[in-house]
Design a protein around this motif. Structure first.
Motif, PDB file in Angstrom:
ATOM      1  N   PRO A   1       0.814  -1.220   0.000  1.00 10.49           N
ATOM      2  CA  PRO A   1       0.000   0.000   0.000  1.00 10.49           C
ATOM      3  C   PRO A   1       0.849   1.273   0.000  1.00 10.49           C
ATOM      4  O   PRO A   1       0.451   2.291  -0.537  1.00 10.49           O
ATOM      5  CB  PRO A   1      -0.825  -0.107   1.284  1.00 10.49           C
ATOM      6  N   ALA A   2       2.031   1.214   0.584  1.00  8.26           N
ATOM      7  CA  ALA A   2       2.894   2.396   0.665  1.00  8.26           C
ATOM      8  C   ALA A   2       3.745   2.570  -0.594  1.00  8.26           C
ATOM      9  O   ALA A   2       4.480   3.541  -0.703  1.00  8.26           O
ATOM     10  CB  ALA A   2       3.798   2.281   1.885  1.00  8.26           C
ATOM     11  N   GLY A   3       3.669   1.614  -1.539  1.00 10.81           N
ATOM     12  CA  GLY A   3       4.498   1.677  -2.729  1.00 10.81           C
ATOM     13  C   GLY A   3       5.798   0.939  -2.529  1.00 10.81           C
ATOM     14  O   GLY A   3       6.049   0.340  -1.485  1.00 10.81           O
ATOM     15  N   PRO A   4       6.667   0.985  -3.535  1.00  6.42           N
ATOM     16  CA  PRO A   4       7.920   0.242  -3.428  1.00  6.42           C
ATOM     17  C   PRO A   4       8.827   0.794  -2.330  1.00  6.42           C
ATOM     18  O   PRO A   4       8.845   1.995  -2.073  1.00  6.42           O
ATOM     19  CB  PRO A   4       8.580   0.417  -4.793  1.00  6.42           C
ATOM     20  N   LEU A   5       9.566  -0.091  -1.701  1.00  5.62           N
ATOM     21  CA  LEU A   5      10.526   0.311  -0.685  1.00  5.62           C
ATOM     22  C   LEU A   5      11.748   0.916  -1.370  1.00  5.62           C
ATOM     23  O   LEU A   5      12.050   0.606  -2.522  1.00  5.62           O
ATOM     24  CB  LEU A   5      10.947  -0.902   0.148  1.00  5.62           C
ATOM     25  N   SER A   6      12.464   1.762  -0.670  1.00  7.10           N
ATOM     26  CA  SER A   6      13.644   2.399  -1.252  1.00  7.10           C
ATOM     27  C   SER A   6      14.837   1.445  -1.315  1.00  7.10           C
ATOM     28  O   SER A   6      15.768   1.679  -2.072  1.00  7.10           O
ATOM     29  CB  SER A   6      14.017   3.656  -0.463  1.00  7.10           C
TER      30      SER A   6
END
Length: 185
Positions: free
Chosen positions: A5-10
């Motif tokens: 839900p938060a998008g891809p991790l860095s």
């Protein structure tokens, strides 16, 4: 489709875990940990993609697999024990899937014609239609573009087949090294 839900991790958390594993004295098993964790996470991503397609159709992957297995048979029916063996799941899982498919009029239990002790699972016309629809959707939205090149897919299939064979998933007479997916090249 976003993976979280938060998008891809860095950063890759498995790569970081691999680094940490090595720093804490477990370097000799860090590759194994990273491989197993990567396969587990990949499974989660793949199942999320499959669920996104099947959920609107009222199916789980287990029920879809059973419907598809039945649709591949000549008579549209299999003994429950054979379905369990072919799907490589516990008979209880097949029973639960059949219960749900029966409730939705997609399959039915019928007596075996020659073995009074056995029960067949038979796909209904509605089940055949839904299996065809679900397969078309999965082919178009998931299986046609799994995220790897054709050569990477073939390599992955061979590696995983070898792993499964070494784990005792199937006999050595069906050698993983001879298993070759269609190679258009």
């Amino acid at each position: 489709m976003p993976v979280s839900p938060a998008g891809p991790l860095s950063r890759d958390p498995i790569q970081e875990a691999h680094r940490q594993w090595g720093q804490h004295g477990w370097g000799e098993v860090a590759d194994g940990m990273a491989a197993i964790t990567s396969v587990t996470r990949t499974h989660q991503i793949m199942m999320a993609r499959i669920d996104e397609v099947l959920r609107p159709l009222g199916l789980t992957f287990a029920r879809y697999e059973l419907l598809t297995l039945l649709s591949f048979t000549r008579a549209g029916a299999l003994p429950m024990t054979k379905a369990s063996a072919r799907l490589q799941v516990h008979p209880t899982s097949v029973t639960n899937a059949v219960d749900r498919l029966e409730a939705a009029d997609l399959a039915q239990r019928v007596p075996h014609p020659t073995d009074r002790r056995a029960t067949l699972i038979k796909i209904t016309e509605a089940g055949l239609a839904l299996a065809a629809t679900a397969t078309a959707e999965l082919n178009a939205r998931v299986f046609a573009a799994p995220g790897l090149s054709d050569s990477q897919l073939r390599q992955l299939i061979r590696i995983l087949a070898e792993f499964r064979q070494n784990a005792g998933d199937f006999s050595s007479e069906n050698s993983a090294s001879s298993w070759q997916p269609d190679d258009p090249e």
